[in-house]
Structures are given as structure tokens and as C-alpha cells.
Scaffold this motif. Structure first.
Motif, PDB file in Angstrom:
ATOM      1  N   GLN A  49       6.422 -13.409 -21.305  1.00  0.00           N
ATOM      2  CA  GLN A  49       6.923 -14.819 -20.884  1.00  0.00           C
ATOM      3  C   GLN A  49       7.492 -14.942 -19.638  1.00  0.00           C
ATOM      4  O   GLN A  49       7.987 -16.169 -18.823  1.00  0.00           O
ATOM      5  CB  GLN A  49       8.543 -14.334 -21.916  1.00  0.00           C
ATOM      6  N   THR A  50       7.923 -13.769 -18.781  1.00  0.00           N
ATOM      7  CA  THR A  50       8.347 -13.859 -17.940  1.00  0.00           C
ATOM      8  C   THR A  50       7.217 -14.636 -17.120  1.00  0.00           C
ATOM      9  O   THR A  50       7.052 -15.934 -15.800  1.00  0.00           O
ATOM     10  CB  THR A  50       8.913 -13.113 -17.166  1.00  0.00           C
ATOM     11  N   GLN A  51       5.920 -14.733 -17.139  1.00  0.00           N
ATOM     12  CA  GLN A  51       4.256 -14.783 -16.583  1.00  0.00           C
ATOM     13  C   GLN A  51       4.199 -16.473 -17.014  1.00  0.00           C
ATOM     14  O   GLN A  51       4.163 -17.122 -15.872  1.00  0.00           O
ATOM     15  CB  GLN A  51       3.472 -14.224 -16.282  1.00  0.00           C
ATOM     16  N   PHE A  52       4.439 -16.393 -18.624  1.00  0.00           N
ATOM     17  CA  PHE A  52       3.749 -18.078 -18.187  1.00  0.00           C
ATOM     18  C   PHE A  52       5.340 -18.742 -18.200  1.00  0.00           C
ATOM     19  O   PHE A  52       4.856 -20.157 -17.685  1.00  0.00           O
ATOM     20  CB  PHE A  52       4.518 -18.203 -20.096  1.00  0.00           C
ATOM     21  N   LEU A  53       6.192 -17.785 -17.967  1.00  0.00           N
ATOM     22  CA  LEU A  53       6.945 -19.152 -17.696  1.00  0.00           C
ATOM     23  C   LEU A  53       7.294 -19.135 -16.154  1.00  0.00           C
ATOM     24  O   LEU A  53       7.543 -20.447 -15.163  1.00  0.00           O
ATOM     25  CB  LEU A  53       8.603 -18.953 -17.328  1.00  0.00           C
ATOM     26  N   LEU A  54       6.993 -18.664 -14.959  1.00  0.00           N
ATOM     27  CA  LEU A  54       6.350 -18.465 -14.122  1.00  0.00           C
ATOM     28  C   LEU A  54       5.210 -19.867 -13.825  1.00  0.00           C
ATOM     29  O   LEU A  54       5.272 -20.382 -12.909  1.00  0.00           O
ATOM     30  CB  LEU A  54       6.083 -17.064 -13.100  1.00  0.00           C
ATOM     31  N   PHE A  55       4.319 -19.597 -14.224  1.00  0.00           N
ATOM     32  CA  PHE A  55       2.999 -20.812 -14.652  1.00  0.00           C
ATOM     33  C   PHE A  55       4.200 -21.776 -14.666  1.00  0.00           C
ATOM     34  O   PHE A  55       3.165 -23.197 -14.188  1.00  0.00           O
ATOM     35  CB  PHE A  55       2.549 -20.090 -15.586  1.00  0.00           C
ATOM     36  N   GLU A  56       4.431 -21.912 -15.632  1.00  0.00           N
ATOM     37  CA  GLU A  56       4.979 -22.440 -16.651  1.00  0.00           C
ATOM     38  C   GLU A  56       5.425 -24.058 -15.183  1.00  0.00           C
ATOM     39  O   GLU A  56       5.531 -25.269 -14.946  1.00  0.00           O
ATOM     40  CB  GLU A  56       5.907 -22.946 -17.478  1.00  0.00           C
ATOM     41  N   GLN A  57       6.161 -23.658 -14.396  1.00  0.00           N
ATOM     42  CA  GLN A  57       7.661 -23.741 -13.164  1.00  0.00           C
ATOM     43  C   GLN A  57       6.419 -24.433 -11.779  1.00  0.00           C
ATOM     44  O   GLN A  57       6.965 -25.508 -11.437  1.00  0.00           O
ATOM     45  CB  GLN A  57       8.398 -22.497 -12.753  1.00  0.00           C
ATOM     46  N   GLN A  58       4.947 -23.966 -11.787  1.00  0.00           N
ATOM     47  CA  GLN A  58       4.385 -24.627 -11.334  1.00  0.00           C
ATOM     48  C   GLN A  58       3.090 -25.666 -11.772  1.00  0.00           C
ATOM     49  O   GLN A  58       2.965 -26.712 -10.818  1.00  0.00           O
ATOM     50  CB  GLN A  58       3.301 -23.396 -10.785  1.00  0.00           C
ATOM     51  N   SER A  59       3.696 -26.010 -12.812  1.00  0.00           N
ATOM     52  CA  SER A  59       3.651 -27.408 -12.718  1.00  0.00           C
ATOM     53  C   SER A  59       1.925 -27.656 -13.349  1.00  0.00           C
ATOM     54  O   SER A  59       1.566 -28.945 -13.294  1.00  0.00           O
ATOM     55  CB  SER A  59       4.243 -28.801 -12.515  1.00  0.00           C
ATOM     56  N   PRO A  60       1.156 -26.785 -13.845  1.00  0.00           N
ATOM     57  CA  PRO A  60      -0.379 -27.039 -14.510  1.00  0.00           C
ATOM     58  C   PRO A  60      -0.295 -27.959 -15.315  1.00  0.00           C
ATOM     59  O   PRO A  60       0.295 -28.570 -16.196  1.00  0.00           O
ATOM     60  CB  PRO A  60      -0.541 -25.429 -14.363  1.00  0.00           C
ATOM     61  N   ASP A  61      -1.163 -28.458 -15.519  1.00  0.00           N
ATOM     62  CA  ASP A  61      -1.707 -30.070 -17.181  1.00  0.00           C
ATOM     63  C   ASP A  61      -1.680 -28.801 -18.720  1.00  0.00           C
ATOM     64  O   ASP A  61      -1.508 -29.098 -19.319  1.00  0.00           O
ATOM     65  CB  ASP A  61      -2.380 -29.991 -16.957  1.00  0.00           C
ATOM     66  N   MET A  62      -2.237 -27.637 -18.067  1.00  0.00           N
ATOM     67  CA  MET A  62      -2.902 -26.848 -18.695  1.00  0.00           C
ATOM     68  C   MET A  62      -2.456 -25.232 -18.478  1.00  0.00           C
ATOM     69  O   MET A  62      -2.881 -24.493 -17.504  1.00  0.00           O
ATOM     70  CB  MET A  62      -4.710 -26.605 -19.557  1.00  0.00           C
ATOM     71  N   ILE A  63      -1.594 -24.347 -19.599  1.00  0.00           N
ATOM     72  CA  ILE A  63      -1.221 -23.065 -19.467  1.00  0.00           C
ATOM     73  C   ILE A  63      -2.467 -22.296 -20.532  1.00  0.00           C
ATOM     74  O   ILE A  63      -2.356 -22.748 -21.699  1.00  0.00           O
ATOM     75  CB  ILE A  63       0.123 -22.513 -19.347  1.00  0.00           C
ATOM     76  N   LEU A  64      -3.450 -21.445 -20.250  1.00  0.00           N
ATOM     77  CA  LEU A  64      -4.295 -20.604 -21.271  1.00  0.00           C
ATOM     78  C   LEU A  64      -3.827 -19.461 -21.118  1.00  0.00           C
ATOM     79  O   LEU A  64      -3.946 -18.601 -20.566  1.00  0.00           O
ATOM     80  CB  LEU A  64      -6.131 -20.735 -20.908  1.00  0.00           C
ATOM     81  N   THR A  65      -3.641 -18.362 -22.051  1.00  0.00           N
ATOM     82  CA  THR A  65      -3.095 -17.307 -22.730  1.00  0.00           C
ATOM     83  C   THR A  65      -4.940 -17.195 -23.601  1.00  0.00           C
ATOM     84  O   THR A  65      -5.483 -17.418 -24.262  1.00  0.00           O
ATOM     85  CB  THR A  65      -1.957 -16.461 -23.192  1.00  0.00           C
ATOM     86  N   ASN A  66      -4.846 -15.273 -23.474  1.00  0.00           N
ATOM     87  CA  ASN A  66      -5.813 -15.095 -24.169  1.00  0.00           C
ATOM     88  C   ASN A  66      -5.675 -13.345 -24.878  1.00  0.00           C
ATOM     89  O   ASN A  66      -4.988 -12.444 -23.430  1.00  0.00           O
ATOM     90  CB  ASN A  66      -7.533 -14.946 -23.490  1.00  0.00           C
ATOM     91  N   GLY A  67      -5.614 -13.030 -25.628  1.00  0.00           N
ATOM     92  CA  GLY A  67      -5.078 -11.365 -25.563  1.00  0.00           C
ATOM     93  C   GLY A  67      -4.084 -11.224 -26.665  1.00  0.00           C
ATOM     94  O   GLY A  67      -3.018 -12.548 -26.448  1.00  0.00           O
ATOM     95  N   GLY A  68      -3.218 -10.421 -27.714  1.00  0.00           N
ATOM     96  CA  GLY A  68      -2.610 -10.251 -28.186  1.00  0.00           C
ATOM     97  C   GLY A  68      -2.174 -11.371 -29.546  1.00  0.00           C
ATOM     98  O   GLY A  68      -0.753 -11.397 -29.792  1.00  0.00           O
ATOM     99  N   THR A  69      -3.330 -12.064 -29.515  1.00  0.00           N
ATOM    100  CA  THR A  69      -2.982 -12.599 -30.791  1.00  0.00           C
ATOM    101  C   THR A  69      -3.715 -11.906 -32.129  1.00  0.00           C
ATOM    102  O   THR A  69      -3.587 -12.996 -33.408  1.00  0.00           O
ATOM    103  CB  THR A  69      -4.094 -13.582 -30.350  1.00  0.00           C
TER     104      THR A  69
END
Length: 155
Positions: A49-69
Motif C-alpha cells: 500500500q505504501t509504495q502504491f500510494l507513493l506511485f499514485e502521488q506522482q500522477s502516472p496514467d497507469m500503475i501496474l503491479t505484478n505478484g501476490g495475486t
């Protein structure tokens, strides 16, 4: 230009050994997407969650995660990120599992891959950690459709 960030969730990989994350980066760049950052975190809900929110704050158009699904006890990506992706694109997970079923049979049933939009209207994909699964998702679902999804959401 479309921008993206990639988050790999793994207890065993680092950036150098992250084949799936590197594949995602290469595939996106080949389509003209600017990959702003790629990181690896362990299978820990708070770290994810922490890294995802850090990414979110940098305003990319997309965030892709892989692993842990998957469904293993350590697979916490989906429970960690579902609250942060309130608008789910249900058809993505359904289509991904259907494609995966054709490739790996009933093992596809254990995948909880999802896509949707977070509260900042960024397009988010949560993919399995397998490079083959990432290739399936990218070639059959993500690359053909991400521009249309972003367009529709921004109307």
C-alpha cells in the motif's frame, strides 16, 4: 504521452532479478509509454500500500503491479489494493482467467488478477508474478485496450 509505474511484489526478487517487472517495462516502452519508475516490495500489505500510494502521488496514467495475486497465505496484493482501487473493471479479471485457462488449465482459477481505477482516476492493473501471465495480460488485454479505457474514464 502515457505514463506508467510498475510495482513488483515478491519475497524473493529484487530489481535485478525481476523478470516480470522488466518485461512489463519493456512492453510498455515498446508502445511509447513512458515508464517513470519500477520498484520491488515484499509480500506485506503495508509495504504494498505504501509504495502504491507513493506511485499514485506522482500522477502516472497507469500503475501496474505484478505478484501476490494468488491464493497463498503470503499473496496479499489483492486484499491490500482492493480498497485503493474502488472502481473495478470486472471484465479484465474474467477475460484474464479465461485466457489463462486456455494456457494453464484449471490453475487459472487461483488467479485474483484485477484492473480498475483508483481515486485519482489512474488505471491500475494487478497481475500475477509469472512472466508468462504478464505476457498474456499485456499482449491480449492491456496493450490493445489501455488507451480506450483511459479515454473513457476521462470523458
Amino acid at each position: 504521452m502515457t505514463t506508467a509505474m510498475i510495482l513488483t511484489v515478491s519475497d524473493t526478487r529484487d530489481l535485478n532479478a525481476d523478470k516480470s517487472g522488466l518485461y512489463l517495462e519493456t512492453a510498455l516502452k515498446s508502445q511509447g509509454v513512458n515508464v517513470l519508475d519500477r520498484q520491488v516490495v515484499i509480500d506485506d500489505a503495508v509495504d504494498i500500500q505504501t509504495q502504491f500510494l507513493l506511485f499514485e502521488q506522482q500522477s502516472p496514467d497507469m500503475i501496474l503491479t505484478n505478484g501476490g495475486t494468488g491464493i497463498a497465505i503470503r499473496d496479499v496484493t489483492i486484499p491490500a489494493l482492493t480498497p485503493l482501487i474502488p472502481t473495478q473493471i470486472d471484465g479484465f479479471g474474467e477475460a484474464f482467467r479465461e485466457l489463462s485457462f486456455k494456457e494453464v488449465g484449471t490453475r487459472a482459477l487461483a488467479s485474483r488478477a484485477i484492473a480498475g481505477f483508483n481515486t485519482r482516476q489512474q488505471l491500475c492493473y494487478c497481475l500475477p508474478g509469472s512472466t508468462n501471465a504478464c505476457q498474456t495480460a499485456m499482449t491480449a488485454l492491456i496493450l490493445p485496450e489501455y488507451e480506450h479505457l483511459l479515454f473513457e474514464r476521462r470523458k
